[in-house]
Scaffold this motif. Structure first.
Motif, PDB file in Angstrom:
ATOM      1  N   MET A 199       0.821  -1.207   0.000  1.00 53.24           N
ATOM      2  CA  MET A 199       0.000   0.000   0.000  1.00 53.24           C
ATOM      3  C   MET A 199       0.857   1.260   0.000  1.00 53.24           C
ATOM      4  N   GLU A 200       1.926   1.252   0.814  1.00 51.59           N
ATOM      5  CA  GLU A 200       2.801   2.425   0.868  1.00 51.59           C
ATOM      6  C   GLU A 200       3.477   2.652  -0.477  1.00 51.59           C
ATOM      7  N   LEU A 201       3.864   1.542  -1.129  1.00 52.76           N
ATOM      8  CA  LEU A 201       4.489   1.646  -2.440  1.00 52.76           C
ATOM      9  C   LEU A 201       3.512   2.217  -3.467  1.00 52.76           C
ATOM     10  N   PHE A 202       2.259   1.778  -3.382  1.00 44.57           N
ATOM     11  CA  PHE A 202       1.231   2.287  -4.287  1.00 44.57           C
ATOM     12  C   PHE A 202       1.046   3.799  -4.095  1.00 44.57           C
ATOM     13  N   GLU A 203       1.013   4.221  -2.840  1.00 48.80           N
ATOM     14  CA  GLU A 203       0.843   5.645  -2.560  1.00 48.80           C
ATOM     15  C   GLU A 203       2.025   6.455  -3.092  1.00 48.80           C
ATOM     16  N   ASP A 204       3.228   5.864  -2.978  1.00 49.53           N
ATOM     17  CA  ASP A 204       4.405   6.560  -3.496  1.00 49.53           C
ATOM     18  C   ASP A 204       4.326   6.721  -5.012  1.00 49.53           C
ATOM     19  N   PHE A 205       3.926   5.635  -5.696  1.00 44.41           N
ATOM     20  CA  PHE A 205       3.796   5.706  -7.151  1.00 44.41           C
ATOM     21  C   PHE A 205       2.730   6.726  -7.559  1.00 44.41           C
ATOM     22  N   HIS A 206       1.624   6.748  -6.796  1.00 43.11           N
ATOM     23  CA  HIS A 206       0.538   7.671  -7.095  1.00 43.11           C
ATOM     24  C   HIS A 206       1.000   9.125  -6.950  1.00 43.11           C
ATOM     25  N   THR A 207       1.864   9.386  -5.977  1.00 45.92           N
ATOM     26  CA  THR A 207       2.392  10.741  -5.760  1.00 45.92           C
ATOM     27  C   THR A 207       3.461  11.084  -6.790  1.00 45.92           C
ATOM     28  N   LEU A 208       4.226  10.061  -7.180  1.00 45.03           N
ATOM     29  CA  LEU A 208       5.367  10.284  -8.071  1.00 45.03           C
ATOM     30  C   LEU A 208       4.939  10.551  -9.515  1.00 45.03           C
ATOM     31  N   ALA A 209       3.826   9.964  -9.949  1.00 46.68           N
ATOM     32  CA  ALA A 209       3.419  10.042 -11.356  1.00 46.68           C
ATOM     33  C   ALA A 209       3.339  11.479 -11.887  1.00 46.68           C
ATOM     34  N   PRO A 210       2.619  12.400 -11.219  1.00 48.37           N
ATOM     35  CA  PRO A 210       2.552  13.766 -11.769  1.00 48.37           C
ATOM     36  C   PRO A 210       3.897  14.496 -11.734  1.00 48.37           C
ATOM     37  N   LEU A 211       4.781  14.121 -10.794  1.00 50.27           N
ATOM     38  CA  LEU A 211       6.102  14.746 -10.741  1.00 50.27           C
ATOM     39  C   LEU A 211       6.953  14.311 -11.928  1.00 50.27           C
ATOM     40  N   LEU A 212       6.812  13.060 -12.325  1.00 50.75           N
ATOM     41  CA  LEU A 212       7.545  12.568 -13.496  1.00 50.75           C
ATOM     42  C   LEU A 212       7.092  13.274 -14.771  1.00 50.75           C
ATOM     43  N   ASP A 213       5.798  13.576 -14.830  1.00 51.51           N
ATOM     44  CA  ASP A 213       5.265  14.267 -16.008  1.00 51.51           C
ATOM     45  C   ASP A 213       5.865  15.666 -16.164  1.00 51.51           C
ATOM     46  N   GLN A 214       6.350  16.248 -15.065  1.00 46.81           N
ATOM     47  CA  GLN A 214       6.912  17.601 -15.110  1.00 46.81           C
ATOM     48  C   GLN A 214       8.365  17.627 -15.579  1.00 46.81           C
ATOM     49  N   LEU A 215       8.997  16.464 -15.641  1.00 50.38           N
ATOM     50  CA  LEU A 215      10.393  16.395 -16.090  1.00 50.38           C
ATOM     51  C   LEU A 215      10.480  16.511 -17.603  1.00 50.38           C
ATOM     52  N   ASP A 216      11.654  16.962 -18.092  1.00 50.62           N
ATOM     53  CA  ASP A 216      11.828  16.985 -19.546  1.00 50.62           C
ATOM     54  C   ASP A 216      12.139  15.575 -20.036  1.00 50.62           C
ATOM     55  N   GLU A 217      12.097  15.412 -21.349  1.00 52.41           N
ATOM     56  CA  GLU A 217      12.203  14.082 -21.933  1.00 52.41           C
ATOM     57  C   GLU A 217      13.543  13.415 -21.608  1.00 52.41           C
ATOM     58  N   ARG A 218      14.654  14.182 -21.598  1.00 52.89           N
ATOM     59  CA  ARG A 218      15.969  13.592 -21.328  1.00 52.89           C
ATOM     60  C   ARG A 218      16.046  13.047 -19.910  1.00 52.89           C
ATOM     61  N   ASP A 219      15.541  13.816 -18.928  1.00 54.89           N
ATOM     62  CA  ASP A 219      15.589  13.355 -17.537  1.00 54.89           C
ATOM     63  C   ASP A 219      14.755  12.090 -17.341  1.00 54.89           C
ATOM     64  N   ARG A 220      13.577  12.057 -17.967  1.00 50.34           N
ATOM     65  CA  ARG A 220      12.740  10.847 -17.854  1.00 50.34           C
ATOM     66  C   ARG A 220      13.439   9.655 -18.506  1.00 50.34           C
TER      67      ARG A 220
END
Length: 265
Positions: A199-220
């Motif tokens: 559950m904690e891992l799921f919550e982390d992924f749920h929080t991380l997803a929009p932050l990843l979208d904010q990165l540029d293509e090279r960083d991702r």
């Protein structure tokens, strides 16, 4: 009233109902008349549940009353302009209310009819033997009273637990018996099951997803190669045409940014 006559008069009163202001005496009269004229639909639907009513020790009058609630809901939602027979709308509403009533007031889990009937016999036997013995009877005493085997009595007692269900928010009887006035019992939900480590891992992924979208293509892309494909920093550098030191700096900067973003949520 014959069904044909009820249909014709119902159309008249539905047209009348649509022209009246809700809450007025005239509106209420038309609505009540529609209810009275279409009670035969409730009786028709209720007959489908006759066996369940008799087997469950319920009263058919209660089923009629519950079905009437469904009828009233259908009247309030019926629209003449759709050119659909009122009974086509009303019957599902009526049956839905009756089924909901059975769900809320009968056995919580499916139990064979034989055991449902045995539950009633066991309850009567326990009451009678308690009066005679001055204490709760044993399984052997109940079995002798009903001329059943002890296994049958045990099956019946276990099945009786399926008649009602308790809330996970309720404390157990043992807690209530042992708790003091200053001590509240723990609800069952706190004493059964366990914490899902994922559950904690799921919550982390749920929080991380929009932050990843904010990165540029090279960083991702670097994160994907490092953690998704498990490439070394040297291999990433070769793939991108940059040095291992540059990969290390870019990766560290990205991870710091993501960590700060997650901590601020």
């Amino acid at each position: 009233m014959a069904p044909t006559d009820a249909r014709e008069l119902s159309r008249h009163f539905f047209r009348r109902l649509q022209s009246l202001e809700e809450g007025t005496r005239e509106y209420q009269y038309a609505r009540n008349t529609l209810i009275e004229m279409n009670l035969s639909l409730v009786q028709f639907a209720a007959r489908r549940f006759r066996n369940r009513v008799q087997g469950g020790g319920l009263d058919m009058d209660d089923i009629i009353q519950v079905g009437t609630i469904g009828l009233i809901k259908a009247i309030d939602r019926y629209d003449l302009e759709r050119e659909v027979e009122f009974s086509t709308l009303a019957i599902p509403f009526i049956i839905g209310e009756i089924k909901r009533y059975f769900r809320d007031s009968t056995w919580s889990v499916h139990v064979p009819r034989r055991l449902q009937e045995l539950r009633v016999e066991l309850a009567k036997a326990q009451e009678a033997l308690t009066d005679v013995l001055g204490r709760a009877p044993t399984v052997k005493e109940i079995a002798g009273h009903l001329e059943l085997s002890e296994e049958e009595v045990i099956d019946g007692l276990v099945a009786a637990n399926g008649y009602t269900s308790g809330s996970l928010d309720m404390g157990s009887a043992d807690d209530e018996a042992q708790s003091s006035p200053n001590r509240s019992s723990r609800p069952l939900a706190e004493r059964v099951g366990g914490v899902d480590p994922a559950m904690e891992l799921f919550e982390d992924f749920h929080t991380l997803a929009p932050l990843l979208d904010q990165l540029d293509e090279r960083d991702r892309h670097i994160l994907q190669m490092r953690f998704g494909q498990e490439k070394t920093q040297a291999e990433i550098g070769v793939a991108l045409g940059i040095s291992q030191m540059q990969v290390s700096r870019l990766l560290s900067r990205t991870l710091v940014r993501l960590r700060a973003g997650m901590l601020s949520v």
